[in-house]
Design an enzyme around this catalytic site. Structure first.
Site, PDB file in Angstrom:
ATOM      1  CG  HIS A   1      -4.927  -6.576  -0.182  1.00  0.00           C
ATOM      2  ND1 HIS A   1      -6.296  -6.400   1.001  1.00  0.00           N
ATOM      3  CD2 HIS A   1      -4.936  -7.542  -0.954  1.00  0.00           C
ATOM      4  CE1 HIS A   1      -7.146  -7.839   0.100  1.00  0.00           C
ATOM      5  NE2 HIS A   1      -5.736  -8.609  -0.891  1.00  0.00           N
TER       6      HIS A   1
ATOM      7  NE  ARG B   1      -5.661 -14.097   5.428  1.00  0.00           N
ATOM      8  CZ  ARG B   1      -5.759 -12.754   5.659  1.00  0.00           C
ATOM      9  NH1 ARG B   1      -6.011 -11.268   4.633  1.00  0.00           N
ATOM     10  NH2 ARG B   1      -6.493 -11.918   5.813  1.00  0.00           N
TER      11      ARG B   1
ATOM     12  NE  ARG C   1      -1.374  -6.706   6.669  1.00  0.00           N
ATOM     13  CZ  ARG C   1      -2.221  -6.884   6.470  1.00  0.00           C
ATOM     14  NH1 ARG C   1      -2.755  -8.323   6.939  1.00  0.00           N
ATOM     15  NH2 ARG C   1      -2.401  -6.728   5.152  1.00  0.00           N
TER      16      ARG C   1
ATOM     17  CD  GLU D   1      -7.608  -9.604  -3.793  1.00  0.00           C
ATOM     18  OE1 GLU D   1      -8.728  -8.880  -2.661  1.00  0.00           O
ATOM     19  OE2 GLU D   1      -7.347 -10.394  -3.608  1.00  0.00           O
TER      20      GLU D   1
ATOM     21  CG  ASN E   1      -2.785  -3.359   7.108  1.00  0.00           C
ATOM     22  OD1 ASN E   1      -3.166  -2.573   6.060  1.00  0.00           O
ATOM     23  ND2 ASN E   1      -3.743  -4.018   7.095  1.00  0.00           N
TER      24      ASN E   1
ATOM     25  CE1 TYR F   1      -8.784  -2.703   0.862  1.00  0.00           C
ATOM     26  CE2 TYR F   1      -7.841  -1.266  -1.395  1.00  0.00           C
ATOM     27  CZ  TYR F   1      -7.692  -2.080   0.405  1.00  0.00           C
ATOM     28  OH  TYR F   1      -6.678  -2.430   0.114  1.00  0.00           O
TER      29      TYR F   1
ATOM     30  CE  LYS G   1      -3.778  -2.243   2.517  1.00  0.00           C
ATOM     31  NZ  LYS G   1      -4.683  -2.535   4.115  1.00  0.00           N
TER      32      LYS G   1
ATOM     33  CB  THR H   1      -6.500  -6.999   9.502  1.00  0.00           C
ATOM     34  OG1 THR H   1      -6.711  -8.054   8.698  1.00  0.00           O
ATOM     35  CG2 THR H   1      -6.730  -5.651   9.584  1.00  0.00           C
TER      36      THR H   1
END
Length: 155
Positions: A121, A91, A108, A132, A118, A52, A12, A97
């Site tokens: 994604h 993940r 993170r 996605e 964070n 989103y 991000k 998150t």
């Protein structure tokens, strides 16, 4: 699990601004996942609104515009990674998150400051990964083979 499972990972704007793109890539490569697509771009509002869309229906109606605003504040790095269990494994590399809930040693936990900042994604299901990837990449996946090295990793 398919050895060719794919996931969508995005650094991000806060991660790009803090020069953490290389760290994200390093951790996925160190795990043995294969990078099959990557690009840096200023995300289009229309793409972000689709990506989103699930946030638009949350009780806190401010979340959706805040996320879209943040995601248009600077460039992002969009990637597709491939490998056995890459969605779940990805993940785990990223961490929870909420950075304060992320396990020590995850991206993170190590670098994120807030839910809205964070760093990255990661897709959470095969269905979301496929959607996605289709949203962010248009026939831009590079098919390649590591050969004997790849065979040794997945035996």
């Amino acid at each position: 699990m398919s050895r060719n499972e794919r996931t969508f990972i995005m650094v991000k704007p806060d991660g790009v601004a803090r020069s953490l793109t290389g760290e994200v890539i390093k951790r996925f490569e160190n795990k043995g996942y294969k990078l099959v697509a990557i690009k840096m771009l200023h995300a289009q509002r229309s793409v972000l609104e689709k990506h989103y869309a699930h946030l638009a229906d949350l009780p806190n109606k401010n979340i959706f515009p805040e996320v879209v605003s943040h995601m248009t504040s600077g460039p992002v790095v969009a990637m597709v990674w491939e490998g056995r269990g890459v969605i779940e494994g990805g993940r785990q590399i990223l961490g929870a998150t909420r950075p304060w809930q992320a396990a020590p040693g995850t991206i993170r936990a190590d670098y994120a400051t807030d839910v809205g900042r964070n760093i990255c994604h990661g897709s959470d299901t095969v269905e979301n990964a496929n959607a996605e990837i289709g949203l962010w990449f248009n026939n831009e996946i590079v098919e390649w083979n590591r050969g004997k090295v790849e065979d040794a990793i997945y035996e």
